[in-house]
Design a protein around this motif. Sequence first.
Motif, PDB file in Angstrom:
ATOM      1  N   SER A 144       0.620  16.359  -8.329  1.00 23.62           N
ATOM      2  CA  SER A 144       0.340  15.695  -7.047  1.00 23.62           C
ATOM      3  C   SER A 144       1.338  16.190  -6.001  1.00 23.62           C
ATOM      4  N   GLN A 155       2.243   1.631  -3.503  1.00 23.59           N
ATOM      5  CA  GLN A 155       1.196   2.086  -4.421  1.00 23.59           C
ATOM      6  C   GLN A 155       0.888   3.564  -4.221  1.00 23.59           C
ATOM      7  N   LEU A 156       0.891   4.017  -2.989  1.00 21.59           N
ATOM      8  CA  LEU A 156       0.666   5.440  -2.707  1.00 21.59           C
ATOM      9  C   LEU A 156       1.751   6.293  -3.363  1.00 21.59           C
ATOM     10  N   ALA A 213       0.833  -1.209   0.000  1.00 22.29           N
ATOM     11  CA  ALA A 213       0.000   0.000   0.000  1.00 22.29           C
ATOM     12  C   ALA A 213       0.868   1.259   0.000  1.00 22.29           C
ATOM     13  N   ALA A 214       1.975   1.241   0.738  1.00 23.10           N
ATOM     14  CA  ALA A 214       2.886   2.393   0.757  1.00 23.10           C
ATOM     15  C   ALA A 214       3.517   2.594  -0.618  1.00 23.10           C
ATOM     16  N   LEU A 251       7.254   9.858   2.002  1.00 24.70           N
ATOM     17  CA  LEU A 251       6.711   8.619   1.451  1.00 24.70           C
ATOM     18  C   LEU A 251       7.817   7.601   1.164  1.00 24.70           C
ATOM     19  N   THR A 292       1.311   6.081  -7.273  1.00 23.78           N
ATOM     20  CA  THR A 292       0.146   6.846  -7.731  1.00 23.78           C
ATOM     21  C   THR A 292       0.471   8.332  -7.750  1.00 23.78           C
ATOM     22  N   GLY A 293       1.138   8.801  -6.715  1.00 22.21           N
ATOM     23  CA  GLY A 293       1.524  10.211  -6.670  1.00 22.21           C
ATOM     24  C   GLY A 293       2.493  10.581  -7.772  1.00 22.21           C
TER      25      GLY A 293
END
Length: 188
Positions: A42, A31-32, A28-29, A54, A35-36
């Motif tokens: 962003s 992917q975050l 999840a980290a 991040l 995505t950014g």
Amino acid sequence: MIGRPVASWVRFSLGLDLCASAGRSWLAAVQLLLTGLDTEHSLVRDSASYREQLELLVIDSLLRAQWHDHSDELHEERPPVRPRTVKRVVDALERAPEEPWSLPQMAQVAAVSTRRLQQGFREHLGMSPSVYLRTLRLDRVHRDLLAGADSVTDVAYRWGFTHLGRFAVAYRERFGQAPSETLRHGTG
């Protein structure tokens, strides 16, 4: 993360289980972050500090999710590390306890408000910054008196005590004897 520098490469075991809770968190980290990076305007693309946070999250979660040669050390119970704000002030006070430190000066060293500095000291050291400084000074006086250096007055002034009556009371409370007794019995 383990409280000391690591001098070699971190060697991970092969195969991260992305179905396990820790593996899903790491994914999840990642992917975050991705995505950014893929999104125009962003926070990840426009803010270096956000992107760095991040990146640290991805690294931190990988080190916690996947077994490596430092995993045992990483997961063992240890007392919490003092926050940097408290550590900065502690280091400055230990370098120069004889200086006439004020609470605002200490807060300036930590780059926080005086209130936040006091909270940090209470949370992590169990005392206020001024009590920490007084204790540090008393310990230095005690060491010098045990070594038989100079008179009590000279040693007290050297370490920043300007009110000899309050100094003597604080010394007796900490060490259970008068400073002159320590000086008299110290080197013998």
